[in-house]
Design a protein around this motif. Structure first.
Motif, PDB file in Angstrom:
ATOM      1  N   ILE A   1      37.242  30.439  31.444  1.00 41.42           N
ATOM      2  CA  ILE A   1      36.131  31.332  31.791  1.00 41.42           C
ATOM      3  C   ILE A   1      34.918  30.483  32.085  1.00 41.42           C
ATOM      4  O   ILE A   1      34.605  29.524  31.360  1.00 41.42           O
ATOM      5  CB  ILE A   1      35.796  32.285  30.624  1.00 41.42           C
ATOM      6  CG1 ILE A   1      37.007  33.111  30.199  1.00 41.42           C
ATOM      7  CG2 ILE A   1      34.613  33.166  30.956  1.00 41.42           C
ATOM      8  CD1 ILE A   1      37.390  34.188  31.145  1.00 41.42           C
ATOM      9  N   GLU A   2      34.198  30.842  33.138  1.00 39.23           N
ATOM     10  CA  GLU A   2      32.924  30.226  33.463  1.00 39.23           C
ATOM     11  C   GLU A   2      31.870  31.320  33.290  1.00 39.23           C
ATOM     12  O   GLU A   2      32.069  32.445  33.737  1.00 39.23           O
ATOM     13  CB  GLU A   2      32.969  29.760  34.918  1.00 39.23           C
ATOM     14  CG  GLU A   2      32.146  28.543  35.206  1.00 39.23           C
ATOM     15  CD  GLU A   2      32.417  28.062  36.617  1.00 39.23           C
ATOM     16  OE1 GLU A   2      31.995  28.734  37.567  1.00 39.23           O
ATOM     17  OE2 GLU A   2      33.078  27.016  36.753  1.00 39.23           O
TER      18      GLU A   2
ATOM     19  N   SER B   1      37.742  27.777  40.465  1.00 39.34           N
ATOM     20  CA  SER B   1      39.189  27.921  40.660  1.00 39.34           C
ATOM     21  C   SER B   1      39.651  26.952  41.727  1.00 39.34           C
ATOM     22  O   SER B   1      38.907  26.637  42.654  1.00 39.34           O
ATOM     23  CB  SER B   1      39.528  29.358  41.081  1.00 39.34           C
ATOM     24  OG  SER B   1      39.215  30.258  40.053  1.00 39.34           O
ATOM     25  N   GLU B   2      40.887  26.501  41.591  1.00 45.79           N
ATOM     26  CA  GLU B   2      41.441  25.544  42.548  1.00 45.79           C
ATOM     27  C   GLU B   2      42.732  26.085  43.145  1.00 45.79           C
ATOM     28  O   GLU B   2      43.494  26.770  42.458  1.00 45.79           O
ATOM     29  CB  GLU B   2      41.719  24.211  41.858  1.00 45.79           C
ATOM     30  CG  GLU B   2      40.484  23.544  41.291  1.00 45.79           C
ATOM     31  CD  GLU B   2      40.807  22.302  40.462  1.00 45.79           C
ATOM     32  OE1 GLU B   2      41.973  21.841  40.484  1.00 45.79           O
ATOM     33  OE2 GLU B   2      39.886  21.792  39.792  1.00 45.79           O
ATOM     34  N   PHE B   3      42.968  25.738  44.424  1.00 48.57           N
ATOM     35  CA  PHE B   3      44.144  26.220  45.140  1.00 48.57           C
ATOM     36  C   PHE B   3      44.928  25.051  45.722  1.00 48.57           C
ATOM     37  O   PHE B   3      44.358  24.028  46.076  1.00 48.57           O
ATOM     38  CB  PHE B   3      43.721  27.155  46.278  1.00 48.57           C
ATOM     39  CG  PHE B   3      43.109  28.429  45.792  1.00 48.57           C
ATOM     40  CD1 PHE B   3      43.889  29.558  45.601  1.00 48.57           C
ATOM     41  CD2 PHE B   3      41.745  28.508  45.517  1.00 48.57           C
ATOM     42  CE1 PHE B   3      43.327  30.741  45.139  1.00 48.57           C
ATOM     43  CE2 PHE B   3      41.179  29.691  45.056  1.00 48.57           C
ATOM     44  CZ  PHE B   3      41.966  30.809  44.870  1.00 48.57           C
TER      45      PHE B   3
ATOM     46  N   VAL C   1      40.110  30.013  37.148  1.00 50.03           N
ATOM     47  CA  VAL C   1      38.900  30.072  36.355  1.00 50.03           C
ATOM     48  C   VAL C   1      38.237  31.406  36.685  1.00 50.03           C
ATOM     49  O   VAL C   1      37.946  31.687  37.849  1.00 50.03           O
ATOM     50  CB  VAL C   1      37.923  28.908  36.668  1.00 50.03           C
ATOM     51  CG1 VAL C   1      36.681  29.006  35.790  1.00 50.03           C
ATOM     52  CG2 VAL C   1      38.606  27.559  36.498  1.00 50.03           C
ATOM     53  N   LEU C   2      38.029  32.227  35.662  1.00 53.71           N
ATOM     54  CA  LEU C   2      37.395  33.525  35.872  1.00 53.71           C
ATOM     55  C   LEU C   2      35.890  33.408  35.737  1.00 53.71           C
ATOM     56  O   LEU C   2      35.386  32.642  34.922  1.00 53.71           O
ATOM     57  CB  LEU C   2      37.916  34.548  34.853  1.00 53.71           C
ATOM     58  CG  LEU C   2      39.408  34.845  34.890  1.00 53.71           C
ATOM     59  CD1 LEU C   2      39.766  35.849  33.804  1.00 53.71           C
ATOM     60  CD2 LEU C   2      39.839  35.344  36.253  1.00 53.71           C
ATOM     61  N   ASP C   3      35.176  34.192  36.518  1.00 51.47           N
ATOM     62  CA  ASP C   3      33.723  34.291  36.432  1.00 51.47           C
ATOM     63  C   ASP C   3      33.403  35.412  35.457  1.00 51.47           C
ATOM     64  O   ASP C   3      33.680  36.579  35.731  1.00 51.47           O
ATOM     65  CB  ASP C   3      33.139  34.584  37.813  1.00 51.47           C
ATOM     66  CG  ASP C   3      31.624  34.630  37.820  1.00 51.47           C
ATOM     67  OD1 ASP C   3      31.019  35.088  36.828  1.00 51.47           O
ATOM     68  OD2 ASP C   3      31.040  34.230  38.844  1.00 51.47           O
ATOM     69  N   TYR C   4      32.827  35.082  34.312  1.00 44.95           N
ATOM     70  CA  TYR C   4      32.588  36.068  33.263  1.00 44.95           C
ATOM     71  C   TYR C   4      31.716  37.230  33.734  1.00 44.95           C
ATOM     72  O   TYR C   4      31.943  38.372  33.359  1.00 44.95           O
ATOM     73  CB  TYR C   4      31.981  35.420  32.015  1.00 44.95           C
ATOM     74  CG  TYR C   4      31.829  36.410  30.896  1.00 44.95           C
ATOM     75  CD1 TYR C   4      32.956  36.906  30.251  1.00 44.95           C
ATOM     76  CD2 TYR C   4      30.590  36.875  30.502  1.00 44.95           C
ATOM     77  CE1 TYR C   4      32.841  37.837  29.239  1.00 44.95           C
ATOM     78  CE2 TYR C   4      30.461  37.808  29.490  1.00 44.95           C
ATOM     79  CZ  TYR C   4      31.593  38.286  28.861  1.00 44.95           C
ATOM     80  OH  TYR C   4      31.487  39.221  27.869  1.00 44.95           O
ATOM     81  N   GLU C   5      30.734  36.949  34.552  1.00 49.24           N
ATOM     82  CA  GLU C   5      29.854  38.018  35.040  1.00 49.24           C
ATOM     83  C   GLU C   5      30.633  39.037  35.868  1.00 49.24           C
ATOM     84  O   GLU C   5      30.297  40.213  35.880  1.00 49.24           O
ATOM     85  CB  GLU C   5      28.688  37.445  35.855  1.00 49.24           C
ATOM     86  CG  GLU C   5      27.687  36.686  35.009  1.00 49.24           C
ATOM     87  CD  GLU C   5      27.063  37.537  33.907  1.00 49.24           C
ATOM     88  OE1 GLU C   5      26.626  38.671  34.198  1.00 49.24           O
ATOM     89  OE2 GLU C   5      27.017  37.073  32.759  1.00 49.24           O
TER      90      GLU C   5
END
Length: 177
Positions: free
Chosen positions: A171-172, A112-114, A124-128
């Motif tokens: 999603i990552e 993810s970027e800010f 960007v979401l972390d799937y885990e």
């Protein structure tokens, strides 16, 4: 042999701005949040003609119709609800909505970027971190985003709910294979 990971899609749930003559509730105590509301709040809606009452409103607070609330409650048992009755005396109309407080989930990936001011630039979401969640807010960001899984989104769409747009989120997988 590489492990195959099936990753579920996730979507930002945002307001459909194409709807004209949408009801605009006013008079809610926004500063104090959901705690300041009575279990049932009644707001008068002033209209010049007929208004549209979509199932999803995101202003001034997230508000769901009774139909959408019944589906959403199945996807996240931790949501706190307060009822708001919107009364239009001119049209002799009453519509039940629900304000919700959605528990945040630590969902962001390191990808993810800010912006410099802390606002989210790229989600960007972390799937885990999110794979067991279907309807949640995102922890650690300034914006009050609501994210839904493909399962929840399909439930809304199958029932013809209105007032929202679904925007796919990156999603990552979060795993090294």
């Amino acid at each position: 042999m590489k492990e195959v990971i099936t990753v579920r899609d996730y979507y930002l749930l945002t307001e459909d701005r194409r709807i004209s003559r949408k009801v605009q509730p006013t008079g809610l105590p926004l500063e104090e949040g959901i705690e300041a509301l009575l279990p049932v709040t009644v707001l008068e809606v002033r209209s010049e003609g007929s208004l549209t009452y979509p199932d999803w409103l995101d202003r001034p607070l997230y508000m769901l119709s009774d139909r959408m609330k019944s589906i959403t409650a199945k996807y996240n048992l931790g949501i706190r609800w307060k009822r708001v009755d919107l009364i239009d005396r001119q049209q002799n109309d009453r519509n039940v909505y629900w304000i919700m407080q959605v528990p945040p989930v630590d969902a962001l990936s390191v990808g993810s970027e800010f912006h410099q001011n802390g606002a989210l630039k790229r989600m960007v979401l972390d799937y885990e971190k999110v794979k067991r969640h279907h309807f949640f807010s995102v922890q650690g960001i300034l914006e009050p985003y609501i994210v839904v899984s493909l399962d929840a989104a399909e439930s809304f769409l199958r029932r013809g709910l209105t007032g929202f747009v679904l925007q796919k989120v990156e999603i990552e997988s979060g795993r090294q294979t």
